[in-house]
Design a protein around this motif. Structure first.
Motif: not given
Length: 298
Positions: A259-276
């Motif tokens: 959210a701080e990066a301006g992304l919702s869970l629906a918008q984030a990719t699996l790679d982005q979620m894994e990185a966080e």
């Protein structure tokens, strides 16, 4: 020196009993009056679960409230029983007090049967001479003797284990019983070998496409994991609750970071979620084991 109970405990408990009697009385609450022992069963389980939840969250205020609710459920059950011609709360309390004294002869030595005096070969055990494990064994032995004396001895070793007990806890109880007669793995390493075998069987069931077989093999795997926890003296239920809390805590932080990066869970990719996720784990490690984690309710 024996610790004394809180001075107002008896009066507070008596007030709870009085309140419950009024709720069930002619001018009481319609909902409370219509309850039965069977209808209350679900609430007993719910309140017990909420007590455990407060313990896991280290919520002292919440635990105080939930312990009160759990005590209330016991009083409620006793009142319903009394109203239908069964036992009352006094009988229930007398029963548990007598049982606690009878099953702790190392604390209350006067309860040792007269026909079984202490001897050099079988000395009178005391609190100082028993380990916690020996206390559990002694408790089980006394419990089995009581059932035999009442003519309620189980026909089979695994009789009497409550079906409502959580599955992982029930698996531990089952295997603890059979271990006492020698039906057990020699050590934790042997259980890990069995877990490897069960993993292969899950893979084979997956390859077969047989859903029932997959469920069967996953059940076997969980059963073995419960045994591994028992061998390592870890409570599987507690370990899984801890893992659930840890995962939930970390995933909330992943959501916050995205959210701080301006992304919702629906918008984030699996790679982005894994990185966080990995960043969250690194942040936890940096805080150190002694640092309190973020609250699960935050």
């Amino acid at each position: 020196m024996t610790p004394s109970p809180p001075p107002g405990a008896g009066a507070a408990f008596a007030r709870l009993v009085e309140i419950m009697a009024r709720l069930r009385g002619p001018d009481g609450c319609p909902w409370d009056r219509e309850q039965t022992l069977r209808s209350l069963a679900r609430y007993v389980l719910e309140e017990a679960a909420e007590v455990v939840d407060a313990i896991e969250r280290e919520d002292a205020d919440g635990l105080r409230e939930e312990v009160g609710d759990l005590l209330f459920e016991g009083v409620f059950l006793a009142q319903v029983s009394q109203d239908t011609g069964g036992f009352d709360v006094e009988a229930a309390l007398e029963t548990v007090c007598a049982k606690l004294i009878r099953r702790h002869p190392h604390v209350f030595p006067s309860t040792r049967p007269a026909e079984s005096p202490a001897t050099p070969q079988d000395p009178l055990r005391t609190s100082a001479s028993l380990t916690p494990g020996q206390v559990v064994t002694q408790w089980d032995d006394i419990k089995a003797q009581e059932k035999a004396e009442r003519g309620h001895a189980p026909a089979h070793l695994l009789d009497g284990i409550p079906l409502a007990e959580p599955a992982l806890a029930r698996a531990r109880t089952i295997c603890s019983r059979v271990a006492k007669v020698g039906f057990d793995w020699p050590n934790a390493e042997a259980v890990l070998d069995k877990l490897d075998e069960e993993t292969r069987e899950v893979r084979a069931a997956m390859a077969s496409g047989d859903r029932d077989a997959v469920e069967d093999e996953i059940g076997d795997m969980l059963f073995v994991i419960a045994n591994l926890a028992r061998k390592l003296d870890v409570d599987a239920e507690t370990a899984l609750r801890r893992a659930n809390l840890k995962f939930s805590r970390r995933f909330r932080e992943v959501e916050t970071r995205l959210a701080e990066a301006g992304l919702s869970l629906a918008q984030a990719t699996l790679d982005q979620m894994e990185a966080e996720w990995q960043a969250t784990k690194r942040a936890e490690a940096a805080r150190g084991p002694g640092s309190p984690p973020p609250s699960p309710s935050s």
